[in-house]
Design an enzyme around this catalytic site. Sequence first.
Site, PDB file in Angstrom:
ATOM      1  N   VAL A 185      41.722  52.152  45.622  1.00  0.00           N
ATOM      2  CA  VAL A 185      42.907  51.611  44.957  1.00  0.00           C
ATOM      3  C   VAL A 185      42.987  52.037  43.492  1.00  0.00           C
ATOM      4  O   VAL A 185      44.025  52.520  43.029  1.00  0.00           O
ATOM      5  CB  VAL A 185      42.935  50.068  45.060  1.00  0.00           C
ATOM      6  CG1 VAL A 185      44.089  49.492  44.243  1.00  0.00           C
ATOM      7  CG2 VAL A 185      43.062  49.639  46.509  1.00  0.00           C
ATOM      8  N   ASP A 186      41.899  51.884  42.753  1.00  0.00           N
ATOM      9  CA  ASP A 186      41.944  52.142  41.307  1.00  0.00           C
ATOM     10  C   ASP A 186      42.279  53.596  40.989  1.00  0.00           C
ATOM     11  O   ASP A 186      43.202  53.884  40.220  1.00  0.00           O
ATOM     12  CB  ASP A 186      40.616  51.757  40.653  1.00  0.00           C
ATOM     13  CG  ASP A 186      40.308  50.271  40.789  1.00  0.00           C
ATOM     14  OD1 ASP A 186      41.254  49.499  41.035  1.00  0.00           O
ATOM     15  OD2 ASP A 186      39.133  49.899  40.668  1.00  0.00           O
ATOM     16  N   SER A 187      41.529  54.525  41.576  1.00  0.00           N
ATOM     17  CA  SER A 187      41.781  55.941  41.265  1.00  0.00           C
ATOM     18  C   SER A 187      43.138  56.391  41.798  1.00  0.00           C
ATOM     19  O   SER A 187      43.789  57.259  41.211  1.00  0.00           O
ATOM     20  CB  SER A 187      40.665  56.828  41.816  1.00  0.00           C
ATOM     21  OG  SER A 187      40.659  56.863  43.220  1.00  0.00           O
ATOM     22  N   SER A 188      43.599  55.787  42.899  1.00  0.00           N
ATOM     23  CA  SER A 188      44.907  56.148  43.456  1.00  0.00           C
ATOM     24  C   SER A 188      46.035  55.737  42.518  1.00  0.00           C
ATOM     25  O   SER A 188      46.983  56.501  42.291  1.00  0.00           O
ATOM     26  CB  SER A 188      45.100  55.487  44.827  1.00  0.00           C
ATOM     27  OG  SER A 188      44.123  55.934  45.744  1.00  0.00           O
ATOM     28  N   SER A 202      39.229  59.279  44.607  1.00  0.00           N
ATOM     29  CA  SER A 202      38.422  58.906  45.771  1.00  0.00           C
ATOM     30  C   SER A 202      39.265  58.422  46.938  1.00  0.00           C
ATOM     31  O   SER A 202      38.795  58.395  48.077  1.00  0.00           O
ATOM     32  CB  SER A 202      37.448  57.791  45.375  1.00  0.00           C
ATOM     33  OG  SER A 202      38.159  56.601  45.064  1.00  0.00           O
ATOM     34  N   GLY A 203      40.503  58.021  46.658  1.00  0.00           N
ATOM     35  CA  GLY A 203      41.316  57.397  47.693  1.00  0.00           C
ATOM     36  C   GLY A 203      41.243  55.886  47.633  1.00  0.00           C
ATOM     37  O   GLY A 203      41.948  55.194  48.362  1.00  0.00           O
ATOM     38  N   HIS A 206      40.287  21.379  34.984  1.00  0.00           N
ATOM     39  CA  HIS A 206      40.490  22.835  35.009  1.00  0.00           C
ATOM     40  C   HIS A 206      41.833  23.176  35.672  1.00  0.00           C
ATOM     41  O   HIS A 206      41.922  23.234  36.902  1.00  0.00           O
ATOM     42  CB  HIS A 206      39.344  23.517  35.760  1.00  0.00           C
ATOM     43  CG  HIS A 206      38.056  23.516  35.003  1.00  0.00           C
ATOM     44  ND1 HIS A 206      37.716  24.509  34.106  1.00  0.00           N
ATOM     45  CD2 HIS A 206      37.032  22.628  34.985  1.00  0.00           C
ATOM     46  CE1 HIS A 206      36.534  24.238  33.576  1.00  0.00           C
ATOM     47  NE2 HIS A 206      36.091  23.100  34.091  1.00  0.00           N
ATOM     48  N   CYS A 255      38.461  21.544  29.223  1.00  0.00           N
ATOM     49  CA  CYS A 255      37.105  21.045  29.457  1.00  0.00           C
ATOM     50  C   CYS A 255      36.274  21.134  28.164  1.00  0.00           C
ATOM     51  O   CYS A 255      36.542  20.420  27.214  1.00  0.00           O
ATOM     52  CB  CYS A 255      36.465  21.800  30.619  1.00  0.00           C
ATOM     53  SG  CYS A 255      35.009  20.955  31.295  1.00  0.00           S
ATOM     54  N   GLU A 304      43.198  26.012  35.794  1.00  0.00           N
ATOM     55  CA  GLU A 304      43.205  27.389  36.285  1.00  0.00           C
ATOM     56  C   GLU A 304      42.766  27.523  37.735  1.00  0.00           C
ATOM     57  O   GLU A 304      43.022  28.551  38.372  1.00  0.00           O
ATOM     58  CB  GLU A 304      42.331  28.276  35.384  1.00  0.00           C
ATOM     59  CG  GLU A 304      40.837  28.003  35.455  1.00  0.00           C
ATOM     60  CD  GLU A 304      40.353  26.915  34.513  1.00  0.00           C
ATOM     61  OE1 GLU A 304      39.157  26.916  34.181  1.00  0.00           O
ATOM     62  OE2 GLU A 304      41.167  26.050  34.114  1.00  0.00           O
TER      63      GLU A 304
END
EC number: 6.3.5.2
Length: 523
Positions: free
Chosen positions: A236-239, A233-234, A179, A85, A181
């Site tokens: 996704v990221d911290s797990s 924290s439980g 586009h 584009c 994507e």
Amino acid sequence: MTNIHNHKILILDFGSQYTQLIARRVREIGVYCELWAWDVTEQQIREFAPTGIILSGGPESTTEENSPRAPEYVFNAGVPVLGVCYGMQTMAMQLGGLTETSDHREFGYASVSLENSTALFANLNDNSTASEPKLDVWMSHGDKVTRLPENFKVTGTTLTCPIAAMSDENRRFYGVQFHPEVTHTKKGLELLTNFVVNICGCETKWTAENIIEDAVARIKEQVGNDEVILGLSGGVDSSVVALLLHRAIGKNLHCVFVDNGLLRLHEGDQVMEMFGDKFGLNITRVDAESRFLGELAGVSDPEAKRKIIGKVFVDVFDDESKKLTNVKWLAQGTIYPDVIESAASKTGKAHVIKSHHNVGGLPDYMKLGLVEPLRELFKDEVRKIGLALGLPAEMINRHPFPGPGLGVRVLGEVKKEYCDLLRRADAIFIEELRNSGWYEKTSQAFSVFLPVKSVGVMGDGRKYDWVISLRAVETIDFMTAHWAHLPYDLLGKVSNRIINEVNGISRVVYDISGKPPATIEWE
């Protein structure tokens, strides 16, 4: 060990709302890429040593005198370049072509007729007639290329855009006005694969297993035999951070789980069972419910509640960290969009991933090094890694839960009584959504406690109790959302169960507000 960064694509961001999507598609193909601002220096590009470069779309007009331009080195680096584009328009302008403001702005679906064979469109055709290849694409542009640069040829046209795609096969420069994507462009992923794999020659080594191997090796190299602390924290990221660190350094990882009393039903026990019992992590549970609720007493303003919850968490976490005298590192679940957003908030644009990114909020006197194993990853990649590490799919694919927890789902002042009622009502709602198959069909669903009482009838008597609102939305990006059209019988079943099983609730309502004008969360 596999070098997952050996082949890599550099994406220069000209401000399109779809730019991060380009990066996610390239990663999906199996190739590492980074997203940088358009005005990077030649030196930065040389040091990064990309295998190929993609110029993103953007809201500016190449017909304006001071519009963004790609660094000249992009076209002298000897690597393939794909302009999307605006990226195609600036490529054309900078290499000697012309662009003009179009009489007909194209926005939406379009059919591109392919001509003059090009490696970019190899084996791509959405038309049933092989002799007249076409691509069904998504357009979003107001300018168009009206004269090709020298040695370029037209490779795609539409009724209103005679130069919808162009290429210089010798220099491996390609431009598309649409586009690739976005999912609306049916063969978009195949087109990007042609560019990244077939034209640039990238090997597809960016896989969950290789990313895990690389992350573990880098953690070992960074922290050695030092001890690391992580607030688990439980989520996704911290797990995922916890499991990567545990695989790398074992018992030298100290996880602190702060139970703030604002979690979902039985969530604290589930976190301890999952990470303490199943995975064998070194984890400490801190019961801080009374401390959080005490600080929240009498506070009803949503922003004030958020700040209090954040501050108390830091204080509690800091108290625990002081008990661990040998800890040298703090682990965080920073992901790539955080890095991009943080850089953009400071400079007005995305910047190089290697620049140091520190999520604020922790006390200055915590002089710990920072370990961020996920800082190169998008959220969908974190989920894939979580599954590969053994986290259950039910947990990985759980709907988003706000950082302040029930603190912003109890409207107004937060009390233990209100949280307990909300926890039980919400558990019933989620259980019935799962049982009916609607949990996976919705993007986010939850219950909200309304601090108003409503009259009801139970048996022969009247009751005057609290109100629960149910909220379920469908969205792709959480920027806009539609309320989910849940079946009436499902809503009726949820309502009956909550009123009958949760003593203290007399009425259940369903929120049918879209975003905009409403936000997804109530506070």
